[in-house]
Enzyme design. Sequence first.
Site, PDB file in Angstrom:
ATOM      1  N   ILE A 129      46.358  32.048  30.373  1.00  0.00           N
ATOM      2  CA  ILE A 129      47.749  31.884  30.816  1.00  0.00           C
ATOM      3  C   ILE A 129      48.113  30.394  30.840  1.00  0.00           C
ATOM      4  CG2 ILE A 129      49.431  32.470  32.607  1.00  0.00           C
ATOM      5  CD1 ILE A 129      47.414  34.662  33.547  1.00  0.00           C
TER       6      ILE A 129
ATOM      7  N   LYS B  22      38.026  34.931  37.610  1.00  0.00           N
ATOM      8  CA  LYS B  22      38.992  36.040  37.736  1.00  0.00           C
ATOM      9  C   LYS B  22      38.446  37.437  37.459  1.00  0.00           C
ATOM     10  CE  LYS B  22      40.399  35.950  32.951  1.00  0.00           C
ATOM     11  NZ  LYS B  22      41.407  36.153  31.952  1.00  0.00           N
TER      12      LYS B  22
ATOM     13  N   SER C 223      47.974  37.038  42.446  1.00  0.00           N
ATOM     14  CA  SER C 223      47.793  38.259  41.656  1.00  0.00           C
ATOM     15  C   SER C 223      48.278  39.458  42.451  1.00  0.00           C
ATOM     16  CB  SER C 223      46.302  38.416  41.361  1.00  0.00           C
ATOM     17  OG  SER C 223      46.028  39.686  40.834  1.00  0.00           O
TER      18      SER C 223
ATOM     19  N   TYR D  97      37.195  38.859  44.592  1.00  0.00           N
ATOM     20  CA  TYR D  97      38.167  38.082  43.804  1.00  0.00           C
ATOM     21  C   TYR D  97      39.541  38.132  44.474  1.00  0.00           C
ATOM     22  CZ  TYR D  97      41.828  37.320  40.381  1.00  0.00           C
ATOM     23  OH  TYR D  97      42.975  36.905  39.778  1.00  0.00           O
TER      24      TYR D  97
ATOM     25  N   LYS E 179      42.166  35.195  46.403  1.00  0.00           N
ATOM     26  CA  LYS E 179      43.601  34.955  46.170  1.00  0.00           C
ATOM     27  C   LYS E 179      44.377  35.053  47.490  1.00  0.00           C
ATOM     28  CE  LYS E 179      43.537  34.171  41.827  1.00  0.00           C
ATOM     29  NZ  LYS E 179      43.802  32.816  41.341  1.00  0.00           N
TER      30      LYS E 179
ATOM     31  N   PHE F 257      51.383  40.632  37.676  1.00  0.00           N
ATOM     32  CA  PHE F 257      50.908  42.005  37.494  1.00  0.00           C
ATOM     33  C   PHE F 257      49.865  41.988  36.352  1.00  0.00           C
ATOM     34  CE2 PHE F 257      52.754  44.722  40.723  1.00  0.00           C
ATOM     35  CZ  PHE F 257      53.335  43.715  41.462  1.00  0.00           C
TER      36      PHE F 257
ATOM     37  N   ASP G 160      39.513  51.351  41.147  1.00  0.00           N
ATOM     38  CA  ASP G 160      40.812  51.491  40.475  1.00  0.00           C
ATOM     39  C   ASP G 160      41.806  52.270  41.331  1.00  0.00           C
ATOM     40  OD1 ASP G 160      40.562  50.043  38.190  1.00  0.00           O
ATOM     41  OD2 ASP G 160      40.210  51.730  36.849  1.00  0.00           O
TER      42      ASP G 160
HETATM   43  P1  NAD Z   1      41.167  31.969  32.346  1.00  0.00           P
HETATM   44  O1  NAD Z   1      39.765  32.175  32.775  1.00  0.00           O
HETATM   45  O2  NAD Z   1      41.492  32.128  30.900  1.00  0.00           O
HETATM   46  O3  NAD Z   1      41.687  30.522  32.819  1.00  0.00           O
HETATM   47  C1  NAD Z   1      41.205  29.903  33.975  1.00  0.00           C
HETATM   48  C2  NAD Z   1      40.787  28.488  33.588  1.00  0.00           C
HETATM   49  O4  NAD Z   1      40.302  27.810  34.754  1.00  0.00           O
HETATM   50  C3  NAD Z   1      39.670  28.454  32.548  1.00  0.00           C
HETATM   51  O5  NAD Z   1      40.061  27.606  31.479  1.00  0.00           O
HETATM   52  C4  NAD Z   1      38.478  27.874  33.310  1.00  0.00           C
HETATM   53  O6  NAD Z   1      37.636  27.102  32.466  1.00  0.00           O
HETATM   54  C5  NAD Z   1      39.155  27.072  34.399  1.00  0.00           C
HETATM   55  N1  NAD Z   1      38.368  26.884  35.634  1.00  0.00           N
HETATM   56  C6  NAD Z   1      37.774  27.830  36.396  1.00  0.00           C
HETATM   57  N2  NAD Z   1      37.183  27.266  37.463  1.00  0.00           N
HETATM   58  C7  NAD Z   1      37.422  25.926  37.385  1.00  0.00           C
HETATM   59  C8  NAD Z   1      37.069  24.819  38.194  1.00  0.00           C
HETATM   60  N3  NAD Z   1      36.315  24.947  39.302  1.00  0.00           N
HETATM   61  N4  NAD Z   1      37.466  23.590  37.810  1.00  0.00           N
HETATM   62  C9  NAD Z   1      38.217  23.427  36.690  1.00  0.00           C
HETATM   63  N5  NAD Z   1      38.576  24.447  35.893  1.00  0.00           N
HETATM   64  C10 NAD Z   1      38.177  25.679  36.235  1.00  0.00           C
HETATM   65  O7  NAD Z   1      42.081  32.942  33.233  1.00  0.00           O
HETATM   66  P2  NAD Z   1      43.627  33.324  33.094  1.00  0.00           P
HETATM   67  O8  NAD Z   1      43.694  34.757  32.715  1.00  0.00           O
HETATM   68  O9  NAD Z   1      44.331  32.320  32.295  1.00  0.00           O
HETATM   69  O10 NAD Z   1      44.054  33.228  34.614  1.00  0.00           O
HETATM   70  C11 NAD Z   1      44.631  32.066  35.162  1.00  0.00           C
HETATM   71  C12 NAD Z   1      44.865  32.274  36.649  1.00  0.00           C
HETATM   72  O11 NAD Z   1      45.700  33.402  36.833  1.00  0.00           O
HETATM   73  C13 NAD Z   1      43.595  32.562  37.443  1.00  0.00           C
HETATM   74  O12 NAD Z   1      43.697  31.909  38.697  1.00  0.00           O
HETATM   75  C14 NAD Z   1      43.610  34.059  37.622  1.00  0.00           C
HETATM   76  O13 NAD Z   1      42.932  34.464  38.790  1.00  0.00           O
HETATM   77  C15 NAD Z   1      45.110  34.327  37.736  1.00  0.00           C
HETATM   78  N6  NAD Z   1      45.478  35.692  37.342  1.00  0.00           N
HETATM   79  C16 NAD Z   1      45.087  36.180  36.125  1.00  0.00           C
HETATM   80  C17 NAD Z   1      45.417  37.484  35.761  1.00  0.00           C
HETATM   81  C18 NAD Z   1      44.952  38.056  34.453  1.00  0.00           C
HETATM   82  O14 NAD Z   1      44.888  39.289  34.322  1.00  0.00           O
HETATM   83  N7  NAD Z   1      44.629  37.261  33.436  1.00  0.00           N
HETATM   84  C19 NAD Z   1      46.163  38.283  36.642  1.00  0.00           C
HETATM   85  C20 NAD Z   1      46.573  37.745  37.867  1.00  0.00           C
HETATM   86  C21 NAD Z   1      46.222  36.446  38.207  1.00  0.00           C
HETATM   87  C1  WQD Z   2      44.283  48.663  33.392  1.00  0.00           C
HETATM   88  C2  WQD Z   2      44.144  50.176  33.278  1.00  0.00           C
HETATM   89  C3  WQD Z   2      41.990  50.986  33.963  1.00  0.00           C
HETATM   90  C4  WQD Z   2      39.687  49.103  30.739  1.00  0.00           C
HETATM   91  C5  WQD Z   2      42.935  43.754  36.597  1.00  0.00           C
HETATM   92  C6  WQD Z   2      42.509  43.099  37.880  1.00  0.00           C
HETATM   93  C7  WQD Z   2      43.692  42.447  38.553  1.00  0.00           C
HETATM   94  C8  WQD Z   2      44.438  41.499  37.594  1.00  0.00           C
HETATM   95  C9  WQD Z   2      44.747  42.161  36.303  1.00  0.00           C
HETATM   96  C10 WQD Z   2      43.629  39.277  37.937  1.00  0.00           C
HETATM   97  C11 WQD Z   2      43.420  50.820  34.467  1.00  0.00           C
HETATM   98  C12 WQD Z   2      42.205  51.245  32.493  1.00  0.00           C
HETATM   99  C13 WQD Z   2      40.707  49.529  31.575  1.00  0.00           C
HETATM  100  C14 WQD Z   2      39.013  50.064  29.927  1.00  0.00           C
HETATM  101  C15 WQD Z   2      40.446  51.781  30.836  1.00  0.00           C
HETATM  102  N1  WQD Z   2      43.632  40.346  37.262  1.00  0.00           N
HETATM  103  N2  WQD Z   2      41.084  50.832  31.617  1.00  0.00           N
HETATM  104  N3  WQD Z   2      39.430  51.376  30.004  1.00  0.00           N
HETATM  105  O1  WQD Z   2      42.461  46.843  36.784  1.00  0.00           O
HETATM  106  O2  WQD Z   2      45.006  46.940  36.609  1.00  0.00           O
HETATM  107  O3  WQD Z   2      43.887  44.781  36.893  1.00  0.00           O
HETATM  108  O4  WQD Z   2      43.559  42.764  35.755  1.00  0.00           O
HETATM  109  O5  WQD Z   2      44.203  39.022  38.953  1.00  0.00           O
HETATM  110  O6  WQD Z   2      43.166  41.768  39.631  1.00  0.00           O
HETATM  111  O7  WQD Z   2      41.954  44.092  38.731  1.00  0.00           O
HETATM  112  O8  WQD Z   2      43.682  45.929  34.733  1.00  0.00           O
HETATM  113  O9  WQD Z   2      43.306  45.951  32.318  1.00  0.00           O
HETATM  114  O10 WQD Z   2      41.319  46.261  33.847  1.00  0.00           O
HETATM  115  O11 WQD Z   2      43.004  48.083  33.659  1.00  0.00           O
HETATM  116  O12 WQD Z   2      40.776  52.973  30.870  1.00  0.00           O
HETATM  117  O13 WQD Z   2      38.078  49.756  29.182  1.00  0.00           O
HETATM  118  O14 WQD Z   2      43.313  50.470  32.127  1.00  0.00           O
HETATM  119  O15 WQD Z   2      41.284  52.041  34.572  1.00  0.00           O
HETATM  120  O16 WQD Z   2      44.005  52.076  34.687  1.00  0.00           O
HETATM  121  P1  WQD Z   2      43.722  46.236  36.332  1.00  0.00           P
HETATM  122  P2  WQD Z   2      42.760  46.494  33.590  1.00  0.00           P
END
Ligand code: NAD
Ligand code: WQD
Length: 340
Positions: free
Chosen positions: A15, A87, A127, A151, A155, A180, A297
């Site tokens: 992101i 994450k 999140s 995790y 948050k 989301f 889940d």
């Molecule tokens: P990502 O792992 O791709 O990016 C996180 C980055 O942080 C990575 O580049 C990693 O190298 C860096 N990092 C981790 N710990 C560090 C530290 N101690 N010092 C410096 N750098 C560090 O993850 P993302 O999917 O881009 O997520 C970004 C943020 O959004 C995270 O905080 C994650 O929890 C949150 N988030 C992600 C999702 C998702 O589904 N991807 C959903 C909700 C919230």
């Molecule tokens: C989505 C749907 C699974 C994989 C997670 C984290 C949440 C946030 C976003 C960071 C569900 C189903 C999944 C597979 C499947 N991240 N599934 N087969 O669980 O909603 O959220 O990512 O903050 O904290 O929990 O996302 O993509 O894992 O799952 O059937 O191989 O897909 O059961 O219904 P989730 P997901």
Amino acid sequence: MSAAPVLVTGGAGYIGSHTTLCLLQAGFDVLVLDNLSNSSPESLRRVAELAGRAPVFVEADLRDRQALENVFSHYRPASVVHFAGLKAVGESVEQPLRYYENNVQGSLALFEAMQAHDCAQLVFSSSATVYGDPESLPIDESESIKPTNPYGQTKAMIERIILDWGQAWPALRGLLLRYFNPVGAHPSGRIGEDPQGIPNNLVPFISQVAVGRREALQIFGSDWPTPDGTGVRDYIHVMDLAEGHLAALRALDGLNGVQPVNLGTGQGTSVREMVDQFARASSREIPVVEAPRRAGDIATCYADPGHAAQLLNWRARRGVDEMCADTWRWQRDNPQGFKI
Ligand code: NAD
Ligand code: WQD
């Protein structure tokens, strides 16, 4: 760098790289701090190629207080977008201490450096996982906070810390963005999500099946109380999310204090619907096998995005078809992610 830059922690990640691109294109100077523990410097090289100019990159760990001190005294950032963190839900259950240490300690070190340098504008990556199993749908920001894994606890704790910090330091303006389910990639196919090992999340797994890296998708539960029996989520395109961060940064100026904001579309999509959409977008078959429910889940989760519309003047615009088409372009053109 001329104007005070935005510090983007974790800006080399999924992101963070899309948001860095969006900020550069909007005219901000960007300073990325990342320890590359879950990302590749290639993502930032490609961001620079797309933007026509590069962010400054500092490879450092957030918990390294001397590195933070050097960054703040040298670059004097005016605001911070804080993505850096671990994450993976399942990994956090196995290694809770590592998650609390990295996410909470890293955030504390960052916040102390911000206050020491009078940097009072913060956008934090939270999140929807903080809501756990929600009491009502769609989920608005008044839903109770009850995460179900370490995790999610990190948050919720960091949100709490920022809220308490804002009480003690009234100059602080903060937005706690509760994402989301982020999916998709930049439409160029040059940057996208590059999970290490077996993907935990649905869309990266489907796209690796489509490209032939994995045999079949396991559907975790076909007996959920949903229209087709599979889990329903609010998937949001990463470019909408990136634009949401731009809107959040702009909104900080007129904001008082700290508040949470959902970033979602308000639309629910089931696992089966996502598989069908991805098969259409990629013109590939996606073999599936039915598997038991995954521990932890829930059936259904989608946002009430009204607060973001009102406060940030932002709405998600891209649909599930675009999410799948853009993920597929990225996956097809980069079957091994950023590894060349
Ligand atoms: P990502 O792992 O791709 O990016 C996180 C980055 O942080 C990575 O580049 C990693 O190298 C860096 N990092 C981790 N710990 C560090 C530290 N101690 N010092 C410096 N750098 C560090 O993850 P993302 O999917 O881009 O997520 C970004 C943020 O959004 C995270 O905080 C994650 O929890 C949150 N988030 C992600 C999702 C998702 O589904 N991807 C959903 C909700 C919230
Ligand atoms: C989505 C749907 C699974 C994989 C997670 C984290 C949440 C946030 C976003 C960071 C569900 C189903 C999944 C597979 C499947 N991240 N599934 N087969 O669980 O909603 O959220 O990512 O903050 O904290 O929990 O996302 O993509 O894992 O799952 O059937 O191989 O897909 O059961 O219904 P989730 P997901």
